[in-house]
Design a protein around this motif. Sequence first.
Motif, PDB file in Angstrom:
ATOM      1  N   ASP A  97      54.498  43.806  44.289  1.00 26.82           N
ATOM      2  CA  ASP A  97      53.694  42.598  44.216  1.00 26.82           C
ATOM      3  C   ASP A  97      54.621  41.383  44.252  1.00 26.82           C
ATOM      4  O   ASP A  97      55.806  41.500  44.583  1.00 26.82           O
ATOM      5  CB  ASP A  97      52.804  42.601  42.978  1.00 26.82           C
ATOM      6  CG  ASP A  97      53.587  42.677  41.673  1.00 26.82           C
ATOM      7  OD1 ASP A  97      54.814  42.445  41.675  1.00 26.82           O
ATOM      8  OD2 ASP A  97      52.970  42.971  40.630  1.00 26.82           O
ATOM      9  N   ARG A  98      54.101  40.218  43.891  1.00 33.45           N
ATOM     10  CA  ARG A  98      54.901  38.993  43.902  1.00 33.45           C
ATOM     11  C   ARG A  98      55.296  38.584  42.486  1.00 33.45           C
ATOM     12  O   ARG A  98      55.526  37.420  42.214  1.00 33.45           O
ATOM     13  CB  ARG A  98      54.148  37.879  44.620  1.00 33.45           C
ATOM     14  CG  ARG A  98      53.801  38.224  46.070  1.00 33.45           C
ATOM     15  CD  ARG A  98      53.305  37.030  46.833  1.00 33.45           C
ATOM     16  NE  ARG A  98      54.365  36.036  46.982  1.00 33.45           N
ATOM     17  CZ  ARG A  98      54.148  34.806  47.461  1.00 33.45           C
ATOM     18  NH1 ARG A  98      52.924  34.440  47.830  1.00 33.45           N
ATOM     19  NH2 ARG A  98      55.155  33.956  47.559  1.00 33.45           N
ATOM     20  N   MET A  99      55.357  39.571  41.603  1.00 30.78           N
ATOM     21  CA  MET A  99      55.777  39.360  40.213  1.00 30.78           C
ATOM     22  C   MET A  99      54.845  38.405  39.464  1.00 30.78           C
ATOM     23  O   MET A  99      55.244  37.719  38.528  1.00 30.78           O
ATOM     24  CB  MET A  99      57.215  38.845  40.159  1.00 30.78           C
ATOM     25  CG  MET A  99      58.232  39.713  40.856  1.00 30.78           C
ATOM     26  SD  MET A  99      58.435  41.327  40.080  1.00 30.78           S
ATOM     27  CE  MET A  99      59.390  40.891  38.629  1.00 30.78           C
ATOM     28  N   SER A 100      53.578  38.387  39.893  1.00 32.33           N
ATOM     29  CA  SER A 100      52.619  37.446  39.324  1.00 32.33           C
ATOM     30  C   SER A 100      52.023  37.976  38.027  1.00 32.33           C
ATOM     31  O   SER A 100      51.662  39.159  37.928  1.00 32.33           O
ATOM     32  CB  SER A 100      51.464  37.201  40.310  1.00 32.33           C
ATOM     33  OG  SER A 100      51.942  36.853  41.582  1.00 32.33           O
ATOM     34  N   ALA A 101      51.904  37.100  37.030  1.00 37.49           N
ATOM     35  CA  ALA A 101      51.096  37.424  35.856  1.00 37.49           C
ATOM     36  C   ALA A 101      49.635  37.503  36.281  1.00 37.49           C
ATOM     37  O   ALA A 101      49.254  37.026  37.360  1.00 37.49           O
ATOM     38  CB  ALA A 101      51.282  36.366  34.772  1.00 37.49           C
ATOM     39  N   LEU A 102      48.801  38.092  35.436  1.00 35.38           N
ATOM     40  CA  LEU A 102      47.420  38.326  35.837  1.00 35.38           C
ATOM     41  C   LEU A 102      46.725  37.036  36.253  1.00 35.38           C
ATOM     42  O   LEU A 102      46.016  37.002  37.264  1.00 35.38           O
ATOM     43  CB  LEU A 102      46.661  39.004  34.697  1.00 35.38           C
ATOM     44  CG  LEU A 102      45.276  39.550  35.082  1.00 35.38           C
ATOM     45  CD1 LEU A 102      44.980  40.831  34.338  1.00 35.38           C
ATOM     46  CD2 LEU A 102      44.183  38.520  34.796  1.00 35.38           C
ATOM     47  N   GLY A 103      46.939  35.960  35.514  1.00 35.50           N
ATOM     48  CA  GLY A 103      46.267  34.704  35.838  1.00 35.50           C
ATOM     49  C   GLY A 103      46.728  34.090  37.140  1.00 35.50           C
ATOM     50  O   GLY A 103      46.036  33.221  37.692  1.00 35.50           O
ATOM     51  N   GLU A 104      47.865  34.530  37.649  1.00 38.02           N
ATOM     52  CA  GLU A 104      48.398  34.033  38.919  1.00 38.02           C
ATOM     53  C   GLU A 104      48.066  34.943  40.092  1.00 38.02           C
ATOM     54  O   GLU A 104      48.340  34.603  41.240  1.00 38.02           O
ATOM     55  CB  GLU A 104      49.929  33.933  38.842  1.00 38.02           C
ATOM     56  CG  GLU A 104      50.459  33.093  37.704  1.00 38.02           C
ATOM     57  CD  GLU A 104      51.928  33.373  37.413  1.00 38.02           C
ATOM     58  OE1 GLU A 104      52.534  32.548  36.716  1.00 38.02           O
ATOM     59  OE2 GLU A 104      52.449  34.416  37.871  1.00 38.02           O
ATOM     60  N   VAL A 113      48.253  45.593  46.860  1.00 34.49           N
ATOM     61  CA  VAL A 113      49.099  46.453  46.035  1.00 34.49           C
ATOM     62  C   VAL A 113      48.323  47.666  45.527  1.00 34.49           C
ATOM     63  O   VAL A 113      48.809  48.800  45.589  1.00 34.49           O
ATOM     64  CB  VAL A 113      49.706  45.655  44.869  1.00 34.49           C
ATOM     65  CG1 VAL A 113      50.473  46.566  43.917  1.00 34.49           C
ATOM     66  CG2 VAL A 113      50.640  44.568  45.407  1.00 34.49           C
ATOM     67  N   ILE A 114      47.127  47.463  45.039  1.00 32.12           N
ATOM     68  CA  ILE A 114      46.314  48.587  44.566  1.00 32.12           C
ATOM     69  C   ILE A 114      45.952  49.500  45.732  1.00 32.12           C
ATOM     70  O   ILE A 114      45.963  50.735  45.604  1.00 32.12           O
ATOM     71  CB  ILE A 114      45.042  48.089  43.855  1.00 32.12           C
ATOM     72  CG1 ILE A 114      45.409  47.299  42.597  1.00 32.12           C
ATOM     73  CG2 ILE A 114      44.138  49.266  43.494  1.00 32.12           C
ATOM     74  CD1 ILE A 114      46.147  48.081  41.528  1.00 32.12           C
ATOM     75  N   GLY A 115      45.680  48.908  46.889  1.00 29.93           N
ATOM     76  CA  GLY A 115      45.312  49.716  48.058  1.00 29.93           C
ATOM     77  C   GLY A 115      46.416  50.658  48.495  1.00 29.93           C
ATOM     78  O   GLY A 115      46.173  51.835  48.766  1.00 29.93           O
ATOM     79  N   VAL A 116      47.653  50.147  48.562  1.00 31.41           N
ATOM     80  CA  VAL A 116      48.771  50.964  49.022  1.00 31.41           C
ATOM     81  C   VAL A 116      49.276  51.893  47.915  1.00 31.41           C
ATOM     82  O   VAL A 116      49.540  53.074  48.148  1.00 31.41           O
ATOM     83  CB  VAL A 116      49.920  50.075  49.532  1.00 31.41           C
ATOM     84  CG1 VAL A 116      51.152  50.917  49.870  1.00 31.41           C
ATOM     85  CG2 VAL A 116      49.477  49.278  50.752  1.00 31.41           C
TER      86      VAL A 116
END
Length: 254
Positions: A97-104, A113-116
């Motif tokens: 992913d892009r190292m994002s916190a959930l709110g981002e 990400v979940i798909g792959v």
Amino acid sequence: MSTTGLQGRSVVVTGAGSGIGRAAALHFAREGARVLVADLDRKGADATVEAITEAGGTAVAVVGDLSDRQVAERVVATAVESFGGLDVLANNAGVMDRMSALGETDDDEWDRVIGVNLTAPFVLTRAALPHLLASGKGAIVFTASEAGLRGSAAGAAYTASKHGVVGLTKSLAVMYRTRGIRTNAIAPGGTATQIRVDPRREAEGPAALAPYLGLAGKVSEPEEQAAAIVFLASDAASNINGAVLPVDNGWSAI
């Protein structure tokens, strides 16, 4: 004399065009297995097949996006048609992913990400199960991650996907333990692969992870991860089922 029992067996390795997947495909082939190389990148997949065949092994490639259900089903069908069955499934393909916190985390990042990382191995495993059951000695190995063992090892999407992979591993191990299938996973620490990390500007992930990076130890080589995958798929691990094996130089023990 090899004790792996992999001679002549049919193996699918996803993400086998580079990194851990390529190293695993080459290692399986050295043990005498016939390998289906699945990858999104045709050049990488063909290079892996060429390396195996030049060494005297047997391999075929299927190229496509494994988050597409038709591609996942084609991978299994091609392995069965080419090799007469399926004995081992190494669910290795993944993206960061892009190292994002959930709110981002926006919908596109989450869905990709979940798909792959989670939906694709679910679909691929579902398609493979009848053939693994027919084998009578099927083995499934997932590539999870340190992010599946802790919270701040990546962004929200990647971490959730790898926790999901750990859950799939354990569920499969319980549900099929009396039917001739073993399911395990490796949890790599930092590994020198081509997987791309493109943090979102000002993402919270890198800042949250930074204090722990010094504890991660050395970066491993893909071959070190591949050796663990092949071991878990082999007869040498015949009574190991439902394990998530950290391959991280002790990072998870800290």
